[in-house]
Design a protein around this motif. Structure first.
Motif, PDB file in Angstrom:
ATOM      1  N   SER A  11       0.839  -1.192   0.000  1.00 22.26           N
ATOM      2  CA  SER A  11       0.000   0.000   0.000  1.00 22.26           C
ATOM      3  C   SER A  11       0.877   1.246   0.000  1.00 22.26           C
ATOM      4  O   SER A  11       2.021   1.212   0.421  1.00 22.26           O
ATOM      5  N   LEU A  12       0.301   2.320  -0.471  1.00 23.51           N
ATOM      6  CA  LEU A  12       0.990   3.604  -0.421  1.00 23.51           C
ATOM      7  C   LEU A  12       0.670   4.250   0.913  1.00 23.51           C
ATOM      8  O   LEU A  12      -0.479   4.517   1.216  1.00 23.51           O
ATOM      9  N   GLN A  13       1.683   4.459   1.697  1.00 23.42           N
ATOM     10  CA  GLN A  13       1.481   5.121   2.974  1.00 23.42           C
ATOM     11  C   GLN A  13       1.671   6.604   2.735  1.00 23.42           C
ATOM     12  O   GLN A  13       2.784   7.065   2.511  1.00 23.42           O
ATOM     13  N   CYS A  37       1.482  24.890 -12.157  1.00 23.90           N
ATOM     14  CA  CYS A  37       2.725  25.083 -11.405  1.00 23.90           C
ATOM     15  C   CYS A  37       2.559  24.529 -10.003  1.00 23.90           C
ATOM     16  O   CYS A  37       1.456  24.447  -9.484  1.00 23.90           O
ATOM     17  N   LEU A  38       3.676  24.187  -9.440  1.00 23.36           N
ATOM     18  CA  LEU A  38       3.714  23.738  -8.056  1.00 23.36           C
ATOM     19  C   LEU A  38       4.591  24.681  -7.253  1.00 23.36           C
ATOM     20  O   LEU A  38       5.487  25.323  -7.801  1.00 23.36           O
ATOM     21  N   ASN A  39       4.341  24.717  -5.960  1.00 27.90           N
ATOM     22  CA  ASN A  39       5.202  25.427  -5.034  1.00 27.90           C
ATOM     23  C   ASN A  39       6.116  24.397  -4.382  1.00 27.90           C
ATOM     24  O   ASN A  39       5.724  23.232  -4.242  1.00 27.90           O
ATOM     25  N   VAL A  40       7.308  24.798  -3.973  1.00 31.06           N
ATOM     26  CA  VAL A  40       8.254  23.851  -3.375  1.00 31.06           C
ATOM     27  C   VAL A  40       7.704  23.172  -2.135  1.00 31.06           C
ATOM     28  O   VAL A  40       8.167  22.099  -1.761  1.00 31.06           O
ATOM     29  N   THR A  41       6.702  23.761  -1.508  1.00 32.35           N
ATOM     30  CA  THR A  41       6.134  23.170  -0.298  1.00 32.35           C
ATOM     31  C   THR A  41       4.930  22.271  -0.574  1.00 32.35           C
ATOM     32  O   THR A  41       4.393  21.672   0.358  1.00 32.35           O
ATOM     33  N   GLU A  77       1.517  14.260  -3.647  1.00 28.00           N
ATOM     34  CA  GLU A  77       0.182  13.930  -4.152  1.00 28.00           C
ATOM     35  C   GLU A  77      -0.315  14.993  -5.124  1.00 28.00           C
ATOM     36  O   GLU A  77      -0.836  14.679  -6.198  1.00 28.00           O
ATOM     37  N   LYS A  78      -0.144  16.260  -4.785  1.00 26.79           N
ATOM     38  CA  LYS A  78      -0.566  17.336  -5.685  1.00 26.79           C
ATOM     39  C   LYS A  78       0.237  17.273  -6.986  1.00 26.79           C
ATOM     40  O   LYS A  78      -0.311  17.441  -8.077  1.00 26.79           O
ATOM     41  N   GLY A  79       1.524  17.017  -6.875  1.00 30.41           N
ATOM     42  CA  GLY A  79       2.367  16.883  -8.064  1.00 30.41           C
ATOM     43  C   GLY A  79       1.919  15.738  -8.945  1.00 30.41           C
ATOM     44  O   GLY A  79       1.851  15.857 -10.170  1.00 30.41           O
ATOM     45  N   GLY A 129       2.484  12.227   0.984  1.00 36.23           N
ATOM     46  CA  GLY A 129       2.387  13.402   1.841  1.00 36.23           C
ATOM     47  C   GLY A 129       3.659  14.207   1.919  1.00 36.23           C
ATOM     48  O   GLY A 129       3.662  15.325   2.411  1.00 36.23           O
ATOM     49  N   ALA A 130       4.760  13.679   1.409  1.00 35.96           N
ATOM     50  CA  ALA A 130       6.042  14.388   1.452  1.00 35.96           C
ATOM     51  C   ALA A 130       6.005  15.602   0.526  1.00 35.96           C
ATOM     52  O   ALA A 130       5.206  15.666  -0.397  1.00 35.96           O
ATOM     53  N   THR A 131       6.881  16.575   0.771  1.00 39.66           N
ATOM     54  CA  THR A 131       6.968  17.729  -0.126  1.00 39.66           C
ATOM     55  C   THR A 131       7.815  17.365  -1.337  1.00 39.66           C
ATOM     56  O   THR A 131       8.619  16.433  -1.291  1.00 39.66           O
ATOM     57  N   ILE A 132       7.634  18.125  -2.385  1.00 38.60           N
ATOM     58  CA  ILE A 132       8.325  17.810  -3.636  1.00 38.60           C
ATOM     59  C   ILE A 132       9.719  18.417  -3.731  1.00 38.60           C
ATOM     60  O   ILE A 132      10.444  18.136  -4.674  1.00 38.60           O
TER      61      ILE A 132
END
Length: 153
Positions: A3-5, A96-100, A104-106, A11-14
């Motif tokens: 499973s994906l935890q 676009c993404l923010n560094v924070t 998941e959003k990415g 949940g980690a930042t990109i």
């Protein structure tokens, strides 16, 4: 079953997953289209970020944007390349993404795009997040968890 935890992977930042700006091919808003086409051709990329002199992100330019701008009714008008600038043909509406932001959003944005530009809170270009990077991270996660669960591995 693996499973994906979300706290470990999604949940980690990109910030740690991006290819840094120094390693990303790009063009400037005021470069002519001849230069942009040369960058795209030499790198083999189909699109690159467009930045200003302060490294702020303004859009993306692609081979398709450039070719569409020089297609005439009866011929390709290559002479236009040196007189038109990137700013005239670039795509200004891009995800676009923010560094924070989270992985998941990415991942959600990468469903429809091979890469997504990442910027900081001042709109300074930090780099790109690619599908490849995300997929590599997921494969590593799956392999690590599979090894932990399989005592014969």
């Amino acid at each position: 079953m693996i499973s994906l935890q979300s706290s470990k992977v999604l949940g980690a930042t990109i910030k740690d997953l991006i290819i840094p700006a120094e390693r990303v091919a790009h063009v400037q808003v005021k470069n002519n289209l001849e230069h942009a086409l040369l960058v795209l051709t030499k790198t083999g990329y189909t699109a690159v970020p467009v930045l200003d002199p302060k490294y702020r992100l303004h859009g993306l330019v692609s081979t398709t944007h450039i070719m569409d701008s020089i297609l005439g009714l009866e011929r390709i008008e290559f002479d236009k390349l040196e007189h038109m600038i990137v700013e005239d043909v670039m795509n200004k509406e891009l995800p676009c993404l923010n560094v924070t932001d989270t992985v998941e959003k990415g991942l959600e944005l990468l469903v429809d795009h091979p890469f997504v530009c990442v910027q900081d809170e001042n709109d300074v270009f930090e780099g790109i997040l690619t599908r490849r990077t995300i997929l590599d991270r997921l494969i590593t996660h799956f392999q690590t968890n599979e090894t932990k669960k399989d005592p014969e591995a």
